[in-house]
Scaffold this motif. Structure first.
Motif, PDB file in Angstrom:
ATOM      1  N   ILE A  61       0.961  -1.276   0.154  1.00 22.46           N
ATOM      2  CA  ILE A  61      -0.040  -0.025  -0.208  1.00 22.46           C
ATOM      3  C   ILE A  61       0.875   1.372  -0.105  1.00 22.46           C
ATOM      4  O   ILE A  61       1.691   1.621   1.043  1.00 22.46           O
ATOM      5  N   GLY A  62       0.806   1.779  -1.070  1.00 20.43           N
ATOM      6  CA  GLY A  62       1.889   3.177  -1.100  1.00 20.43           C
ATOM      7  C   GLY A  62       2.590   2.796  -2.481  1.00 20.43           C
ATOM      8  O   GLY A  62       3.451   1.863  -2.504  1.00 20.43           O
ATOM      9  N   ASN A  63       2.619   3.949  -3.375  1.00 17.42           N
ATOM     10  CA  ASN A  63       3.406   3.340  -4.827  1.00 17.42           C
ATOM     11  C   ASN A  63       4.626   4.639  -4.948  1.00 17.42           C
ATOM     12  O   ASN A  63       5.204   5.084  -5.881  1.00 17.42           O
ATOM     13  N   GLY A  64       5.064   5.218  -3.753  1.00 18.38           N
ATOM     14  CA  GLY A  64       6.354   5.993  -3.793  1.00 18.38           C
ATOM     15  C   GLY A  64       7.604   5.305  -4.021  1.00 18.38           C
ATOM     16  O   GLY A  64       7.577   3.957  -4.292  1.00 18.38           O
ATOM     17  N   PRO A  65       8.845   5.859  -3.703  1.00 18.83           N
ATOM     18  CA  PRO A  65       9.722   5.222  -3.924  1.00 18.83           C
ATOM     19  C   PRO A  65      10.163   3.977  -2.953  1.00 18.83           C
ATOM     20  O   PRO A  65      10.789   3.119  -3.493  1.00 18.83           O
ATOM     21  N   SER A  66       9.603   3.824  -1.969  1.00 23.11           N
ATOM     22  CA  SER A  66       9.722   2.739  -1.048  1.00 23.11           C
ATOM     23  C   SER A  66       8.921   1.357  -1.666  1.00 23.11           C
ATOM     24  O   SER A  66       9.534   0.270  -1.914  1.00 23.11           O
TER      25      SER A  66
ATOM     26  N   GLY B 208       5.439   7.161  -7.925  1.00 23.50           N
ATOM     27  CA  GLY B 208       6.316   8.031  -7.228  1.00 23.50           C
ATOM     28  C   GLY B 208       5.707   8.905  -6.234  1.00 23.50           C
ATOM     29  O   GLY B 208       6.396   9.595  -5.517  1.00 23.50           O
ATOM     30  N   GLY B 209       4.258   8.636  -5.826  1.00 26.82           N
ATOM     31  CA  GLY B 209       3.818   8.987  -4.733  1.00 26.82           C
ATOM     32  C   GLY B 209       3.683  10.593  -4.405  1.00 26.82           C
ATOM     33  O   GLY B 209       3.328  11.075  -5.565  1.00 26.82           O
ATOM     34  N   ALA B 210       4.043  10.874  -3.409  1.00 26.89           N
ATOM     35  CA  ALA B 210       4.080  12.255  -3.028  1.00 26.89           C
ATOM     36  C   ALA B 210       5.073  13.175  -3.626  1.00 26.89           C
ATOM     37  O   ALA B 210       4.944  14.453  -3.831  1.00 26.89           O
ATOM     38  N   TRP B 211       5.961  12.501  -4.169  1.00 28.44           N
ATOM     39  CA  TRP B 211       6.853  13.505  -5.265  1.00 28.44           C
ATOM     40  C   TRP B 211       5.884  13.920  -6.372  1.00 28.44           C
ATOM     41  O   TRP B 211       6.620  15.148  -6.731  1.00 28.44           O
ATOM     42  N   HIS B 212       4.948  13.581  -6.843  1.00 25.73           N
ATOM     43  CA  HIS B 212       4.335  14.319  -7.733  1.00 25.73           C
ATOM     44  C   HIS B 212       3.441  15.576  -7.180  1.00 25.73           C
ATOM     45  O   HIS B 212       2.837  16.499  -7.919  1.00 25.73           O
TER      46      HIS B 212
ATOM     47  N   GLN C 128       3.497  -6.361  16.648  1.00 22.21           N
ATOM     48  CA  GLN C 128       2.239  -6.608  16.869  1.00 22.21           C
ATOM     49  C   GLN C 128       1.450  -7.242  16.065  1.00 22.21           C
ATOM     50  O   GLN C 128       0.163  -7.801  16.365  1.00 22.21           O
ATOM     51  N   GLN C 129       1.605  -7.341  14.710  1.00 25.03           N
ATOM     52  CA  GLN C 129       0.800  -7.836  13.605  1.00 25.03           C
ATOM     53  C   GLN C 129       1.768  -8.676  12.748  1.00 25.03           C
ATOM     54  O   GLN C 129       2.188  -8.280  11.524  1.00 25.03           O
ATOM     55  N   PRO C 130       1.951 -10.171  12.870  1.00 24.32           N
ATOM     56  CA  PRO C 130       2.668 -10.930  12.110  1.00 24.32           C
ATOM     57  C   PRO C 130       2.030 -10.836  10.699  1.00 24.32           C
ATOM     58  O   PRO C 130       1.041 -10.860  10.486  1.00 24.32           O
ATOM     59  N   GLY C 131       2.789 -10.558   9.512  1.00 23.99           N
ATOM     60  CA  GLY C 131       2.263 -10.790   8.224  1.00 23.99           C
ATOM     61  C   GLY C 131       1.889  -9.448   7.690  1.00 23.99           C
ATOM     62  O   GLY C 131       1.745  -9.063   6.493  1.00 23.99           O
ATOM     63  N   MET C 132       2.182  -8.382   8.550  1.00 24.17           N
ATOM     64  CA  MET C 132       2.333  -6.842   8.144  1.00 24.17           C
ATOM     65  C   MET C 132       3.470  -6.294   8.373  1.00 24.17           C
ATOM     66  O   MET C 132       4.183  -6.502   9.374  1.00 24.17           O
ATOM     67  N   TYR C 133       3.969  -5.499   7.437  1.00 27.40           N
ATOM     68  CA  TYR C 133       5.179  -4.847   7.250  1.00 27.40           C
ATOM     69  C   TYR C 133       5.151  -3.259   7.111  1.00 27.40           C
ATOM     70  O   TYR C 133       4.143  -2.930   6.762  1.00 27.40           O
ATOM     71  N   ALA C 134       6.054  -2.734   7.491  1.00 25.80           N
ATOM     72  CA  ALA C 134       6.088  -1.119   7.241  1.00 25.80           C
ATOM     73  C   ALA C 134       7.632  -0.568   6.718  1.00 25.80           C
ATOM     74  O   ALA C 134       8.497  -1.470   7.031  1.00 25.80           O
ATOM     75  N   MET C 135       7.595   0.200   6.313  1.00 25.89           N
ATOM     76  CA  MET C 135       8.903   0.657   5.548  1.00 25.89           C
ATOM     77  C   MET C 135       8.678   2.284   5.294  1.00 25.89           C
ATOM     78  O   MET C 135       7.663   2.922   5.171  1.00 25.89           O
TER      79      MET C 135
ATOM     80  N   LYS D 208      15.445   2.167   0.947  1.00 21.82           N
ATOM     81  CA  LYS D 208      15.856   0.726   0.125  1.00 21.82           C
ATOM     82  C   LYS D 208      16.227  -0.285   0.911  1.00 21.82           C
ATOM     83  O   LYS D 208      16.163  -1.172   0.755  1.00 21.82           O
ATOM     84  N   GLY D 209      16.744   0.036   2.195  1.00 22.93           N
ATOM     85  CA  GLY D 209      17.151  -1.014   3.130  1.00 22.93           C
ATOM     86  C   GLY D 209      15.878  -1.590   3.529  1.00 22.93           C
ATOM     87  O   GLY D 209      15.746  -2.993   3.813  1.00 22.93           O
ATOM     88  N   GLY D 210      14.787  -0.963   3.860  1.00 21.77           N
ATOM     89  CA  GLY D 210      13.526  -1.508   4.410  1.00 21.77           C
ATOM     90  C   GLY D 210      13.224  -2.356   3.108  1.00 21.77           C
ATOM     91  O   GLY D 210      12.455  -3.567   3.597  1.00 21.77           O
ATOM     92  N   ALA D 211      13.251  -2.072   1.858  1.00 20.95           N
ATOM     93  CA  ALA D 211      12.772  -2.847   0.866  1.00 20.95           C
ATOM     94  C   ALA D 211      13.701  -4.233   0.733  1.00 20.95           C
ATOM     95  O   ALA D 211      12.996  -5.493   0.500  1.00 20.95           O
ATOM     96  N   LEU D 212      14.960  -4.219   1.045  1.00 24.48           N
ATOM     97  CA  LEU D 212      15.848  -5.360   1.138  1.00 24.48           C
ATOM     98  C   LEU D 212      15.304  -6.270   2.533  1.00 24.48           C
ATOM     99  O   LEU D 212      15.282  -7.352   2.209  1.00 24.48           O
ATOM    100  N   ALA D 213      15.074  -5.711   3.605  1.00 28.52           N
ATOM    101  CA  ALA D 213      14.534  -6.408   4.819  1.00 28.52           C
ATOM    102  C   ALA D 213      13.365  -7.280   4.427  1.00 28.52           C
ATOM    103  O   ALA D 213      13.264  -8.263   4.564  1.00 28.52           O
TER     104      ALA D 213
END
Length: 496
Positions: A17-22, A123-127, A450-457, A470-475
Motif C-alpha cells: 500500500i503506497g507507490n512512492g519510492p519505497s 512516485g507517490g508524494a513526489w508528484h 504486534q501484527q505478523p504478516g504486516m510490514y512497514a517501511m 531502500k534498506g526496508g525493501a531489502l529487509a
C-alpha cells in the motif's frame, strides 16, 4: 490494472500500500531483480568485505542480514538501511563516489507475485511537490537500483549544473523507472479503505483482505468522459505499509489555528506569492517549525525580500535539529538558514509582560528582514492577525503578521487500519509520526511486532531519506523470500 475485474479467489503473496519510492523499490526486488556480490566487487570496509566473501555464491536476499549489519554505523537508526546504503553507495557520506560491490541479476524464478496500490501515478508524494526547488539529497542518493539518476537526467536536460535534482525531475524519474524495469503490471491505482484479518474456513488460513475504491469510466455517462468509483477486494498473505507520512499536516492545537491567515502547507505560501497577496511591502510572515520544509519557507520568503519571523521550540545548538546533522559542504542553502537562525535571534527586553514586536526589517545584521525565536512556542492566533509567542521564563511576545505557516511535520493517513494503526506504534497511546512515534517493527525484517504478516517501511518506520528506505525493501523482500522457501519445503514434505 483493473482491480474490480480480479477474481475474488485470487490470493497474492504480497500487497504493498503506497507507490512512492519505497513501494517501487520493493516491487523491483520482488520482481526477480536480485543483488549479489560482484566477483570484482571490493568494499572499502574490510570487515564487511570479509563477511560478504563467506557466502559470495548466495544472493543478498538469502544471507543473514543481522550478521552483515553488525558493527556498521551510518545516518540511519535502521540497521538494514545502513547496510544496503553502504553496499549501494560506499563511503558516500565522505563525498566519495566509490563503485558498488554489488551486481544485479534478473532471475524471474525468484519473482514473488505482488500488487502495489497507490492513489496516483508511481512516485507517490513526489508528484505533489513544488517543481523547481532543489531536493535535499544528492541526486545519486535519490536513485533506485538499476537506473542511474544522473544518466537519466543527462538525457532529459542538456546542462546538469550540480548533483541535485528538482522534485519534478525525481517524480518523473520514478514513473519512468517503473516502466523501464517492467514493473507496470504490478501497479494499480486505487484508494484503500480497509485492511483487516479474515479467516478462511477452507484450510483454516488467515489472510489479509484489502478493500478499496478504483475509478473507471462511467458506464452510464461513457461518452461524457466522467468516472465512477467501483469497489474492489483483494486477499494477501502479507501486507506492506509504504504510505509515507505526508497526508495530514501536524497542528499546534492552539486557539485561533483555524483562522484563514494560518496555513499548514508550503504550497499555500507559493500560492500567496504567485497571486500577489504577499510581497516585500506585506507585514511579516511567521514560519513555525525547524525542519526542512520550514527552512524552504524561510528561503522562499527571504529571497523575495518578504520579512519573516521564524519561531521554533528547540535551541539552535540542539543536536536533534536537522541542520546539525547535515554536512555543510553538501547543503549550503540549509546551513545558510541555520546561520540565520543562529546569528539573527530575537533579543528580548527586560520586561516580562507582553509587547508588540517590531518588524524584522528593524533588526541590524547580515540578514535583513529576518529574525528567529528559538525556544518559543505559539500560545494563540488572534483575528486581527496578531500571534502570541511564549519564550523561556514565560515572557510573551506579540507579532503582527500577514500570514502564518505552521510547518511542524505531518501524520500518515492510516484510516484504513483499525484504530488508525496506533496499536502497532512504539507508543500505542499516541498518533503515529515519523520522528517521535513510528511503527514498531523487527529491525531486520521490518515485520510489525504486534501484527505478523504486516510490514512497514519508509517514513512509517522513521526513514525520511530515499537513500535509506531502500534498506526496508531489502529487509522485507528477504523475509518474504524466506517465507516462500519455507512454504515450498512444507508443500514438498506434505506431498512426499
Amino acid at each position: 490494472m483493473d482491480l474490480y475485474d480480479k477474481d475474488a479467489g485470487d490470493i497474492l503473496p504480497v500487497v504493498v500500500i503506497g507507490n512512492g519510492p519505497s513501494g517501487i523499490c520493493l516491487s523491483y526486488l520482488l520482481s526477480g531483480y536480485t543483488p549479489y556480490l560482484s566477483p570484482e566487487g571490493i568494499h572499502p570496509n574490510p570487515i564487511l568485505q570479509s563477511k560478504l566473501d563467506q557466502n559470495s555464491h548466495l544472493s543478498l536476499l538469502e544471507q543473514d542480514l543481522e550478521y552483515l549489519c553488525e558493527g556498521l554505523e551510518g545516518r540511519s537508526d535502521n540497521p538494514v538501511a545502513v547496510l544496503f546504503d553502504s553496499l549501494l553507495l560506499p563511503d558516500s557520506d565522505f563525498g566519495l563516489d566509490c563503485a558498488s560491490p554489488l551486481t544485479w541479476r534478473y532471475e524471474p524464478s525468484r519473482a514473488t507475485p505482488h500488487l502495489v496500490l497507490g492513489k496516483g501515478p508511481p512516485g507517490g508524494a513526489w508528484h505533489a511537490m513544488e517543481g523547481s526547488m532543489l531536493t535535499l539529497s544528492l541526486a545519486n542518493w535519490m536513485e533506485l537500483p538499476g537506473l542511474k539518476l544522473k544518466d537519466w537526467m543527462r538525457e532529459k536536460r542538456r546542462n546538469v549544473r550540480n548533483d541535485r535534482a528538482t522534485p519534478a525531475e525525481i517524480a518523473s524519474y520514478y514513473q519512468h523507472y517503473v516502466t523501464q524495469m517492467g514493473l507496470e503490471r504490478n501497479f494499480a491505482c486505487g484508494t484503500v479503505t480497509s485492511v483487516q484479518r479474515v479467516h478462511l474456513e477452507e484450510g483454516g488460513r488467515s489472510l489479509w483482505e484489502v478493500q478499496g475504491l478504483q475509478k473507471r469510466p462511467s458506464v452510464v455517462e461513457e461518452e461524457s468522459g466522467e468516472e465512477e468509483e467501483v469497489p474492489f477486494s483483494v486477499f494477501a498473505e502479507n501486507v506492506v505499509l509504504a504510505t509515507g507520512t505526508h497526508d495530514i499536516p501536524a497542528r499546534l492545537g492552539v486557539e485561533g489555528e483555524g483562522l484563514p491567515f494560518v496555513s499548514h502547507s508550503f504550497w499555500e505560501l507559493e500560492a500567496a506569492i504567485s497571486t500577489g497577496k504577499l510581497d516585500d511591502t506585506s507585514d511579516p510572515v511567521l514560519v513555525v517549525g525547524a525542519g526542512l520544509t520550514a527552512a524552504d519557507a524561510v528561503l522562499a520568503t527571504h529571497h523575495l525580500s518578504i520579512p519573516v519571523y521564524h519561531a521554533f521550540r528547540r535551541s539552535v545548538a540542539d543536536p536533534g535539529l536537522i541542520f546539525n546533522q547535515l554536512p555543510k559542504v553538501l547543503y549550503p542553502e540549509y546551513h545558510k538558514v541555520h546561520q540565520m537562525m543562529t546569528q539573527q535571534q530575537h533579543r528580548p527586553n527586560d520586561a516580562l509582560s507582553s509587547s508588540v514586536e517590531s518588524s524584522p526589517a528593524s533588526y541590524n545584521g547580515s540578514y535583513s528582514g529576518y529574525v528567529s525565536y528559538p525556544r518559543h512556542r505559539v500560545l494563540s492566533f488572534r483575528p486581527d492577525r496578531k500571534c502570541v509567542l511564549q519564550g523561556e521564563g514565560g515572557r510573551q511576545t506579540v507579532l503582527q503578521v500577514s500570514m502564518v505557516l505552521v510547518l511542524i511535520g505531518a501524520h500518515p493517513n492510516l484510516s484504513f487500519l483499525p484504530e488508525e494503526g496506533r496499536p502497532m506504534a512504539l507508543n500505542p497511546g499516541e498518533p503515529i509520526t515519523c520522528r517521535r512515534n513510528p511503527l514498531d517493527v523487527d529491525p531486520f525484517t521490518h515485520e510489525a511486532v504486534q501484527q505478523p504478516g504486516m510490514y512497514a517501511m519508509g517514513p512509517l518506520v522513521g526513514e525520511n531519506f530515499v537513500r535509506f528506505l531502500k534498506g526496508g525493501a531489502l529487509a522485507i523482500a528477504s523475509d518474504v523470500a524466506r517465507k516462500q522457501r519455507e512454504k515450498e519445503l512444507t508443500s514438498k514434505a506434505t506431498v512426499a
